[in-house]
Design an enzyme around this catalytic site. Structure first.
Site, PDB file in Angstrom:
ATOM      1  N   LYS A 118       0.837  -1.216   0.000  1.00 46.56           N
ATOM      2  CA  LYS A 118       0.000   0.000   0.000  1.00 46.56           C
ATOM      3  C   LYS A 118       0.867   1.259   0.000  1.00 46.56           C
ATOM      4  CE  LYS A 118      -4.113   1.963   2.195  1.00 46.56           C
ATOM      5  NZ  LYS A 118      -4.840   1.933   0.907  1.00 46.56           N
ATOM      6  N   GLY A 123       6.845   0.800   5.315  1.00 49.04           N
ATOM      7  CA  GLY A 123       7.702  -0.134   4.579  1.00 49.04           C
ATOM      8  C   GLY A 123       7.687   0.122   3.088  1.00 49.04           C
ATOM      9  N   CYS A 124       6.520   0.388   2.535  1.00 48.97           N
ATOM     10  CA  CYS A 124       6.391   0.626   1.089  1.00 48.97           C
ATOM     11  C   CYS A 124       7.067   1.932   0.690  1.00 48.97           C
ATOM     12  CB  CYS A 124       4.917   0.661   0.697  1.00 48.97           C
ATOM     13  SG  CYS A 124       4.073  -0.908   1.031  1.00 48.97           S
ATOM     14  N   THR A 125       6.969   2.936   1.564  1.00 50.19           N
ATOM     15  CA  THR A 125       7.613   4.218   1.285  1.00 50.19           C
ATOM     16  C   THR A 125       9.129   4.054   1.244  1.00 50.19           C
ATOM     17  OG1 THR A 125       5.809   5.462   2.326  1.00 50.19           O
ATOM     18  CG2 THR A 125       7.940   6.578   2.112  1.00 50.19           C
ATOM     19  N   ALA A 128      10.179   2.148  -1.981  1.00 45.52           N
ATOM     20  CA  ALA A 128      10.083   2.978  -3.186  1.00 45.52           C
ATOM     21  C   ALA A 128      11.196   4.022  -3.225  1.00 45.52           C
ATOM     22  CB  ALA A 128       8.720   3.654  -3.242  1.00 45.52           C
TER      23      ALA A 128
END
Length: 233
Positions: A118, A123-125, A128
């Site tokens: 998401k 974690g995704c930030t 990326a």
């Protein structure tokens, strides 16, 4: 009966002899009965009973044999058939900033697809941002990088602008691409099971085949490991 006849019958010696004869005859009859083989009917009854016993045991044995332990569930990659060496599944989906992106756009080039749960989550930030930090190194290695999630295009735009991301972000709201690449499946959080995106990365070679797959990715150091694999390919 005459008086003389009654006298003979009441004679103890004669009576004892008669009783003995009867006992001997009875004993002889018992021995004969024991020695005689069973009649066909009796033998058939015994055989049938034995056969039923054997059949019952066989049925029990068969039942036990069928009781096999359940097989473990197959992994997402096994369920889709995606494996290293397999042809990468085709896709064409909308991306941040408008327009679409397809696998055909990268024909003859190496491509990294990183699937994240998401946008704008910690974690995704970080993941990326790490791929953005290494974007020039990936380009030097002849490798393109795409981020993929089930977020809407609007959410991807916000994610890109908020963190100055330099990699294209694909929106797969229908989960078709996620499922094809084995990045959609059962997850568990605090004992609760649900369907969602499994953090995964797939490296596709210039020949259009899957060169390497990472499942249940740990973000720290992951982008660097993928870059090393792309350089070695």
């Amino acid at each position: 009966m005459s008086k003389e006849s009654r006298k003979k019958s009441s004679n103890p010696a004669t009576y004892g002899q008669s009783a003995g004869n009867r006992a001997a005859a009875a004993a002889k009859k018992a021995v004969k009965k024991t020695a005689e083989p069973a009649t066909p009917k009796a033998a058939k009854k015994t055989t049938t009973k034995a056969a039923k016993t054997v059949t019952a045991k066989a049925a029990t044995s068969k039942t036990v044999t069928k009781a096999k332990p359940a097989k473990p569930a197959a992994s997402a990659a096994a369920a889709t058939g995606l494996a290293e060496g397999a042809k990468a599944p085709a896709f064409k989906l909308p991306r941040d900033g408008g327009g679409t992106v397809s696998l055909a756009d990268y024909a003859g080039k190496k491509l990294v697809l990183f699937f994240y749960p998401k946008a704008n989550t910690p974690g995704c930030t970080k993941e990326a941002i790490d791929f953005t930090r290494l974007s020039k190194d990936f380009a030097a290695a002849g490798t393109a990088v795409l981020g993929v999630s089930a977020d809407s295009v609007k959410a991807q735009d916000n994610f890109r602008d908020k963190h100055d991301l330099a990699v294209p972000l694909i929106s797969d709201e229908t989960h078709e691409m996620l499922e094809a690449y084995g990045a959609w499946g059962e997850k568990s959080l605090y004992g609760r099971k649900f369907l969602g995106i499994i953090r995964s990365t797939v490296l596709i070679g210039a020949d259009g085949r899957v060169a390497k797959i990472w499942r249940n990715v740990k973000v720290d150091g992951h982008a660097d490991a993928v870059l090393a694999a792309a350089k070695a390919l």
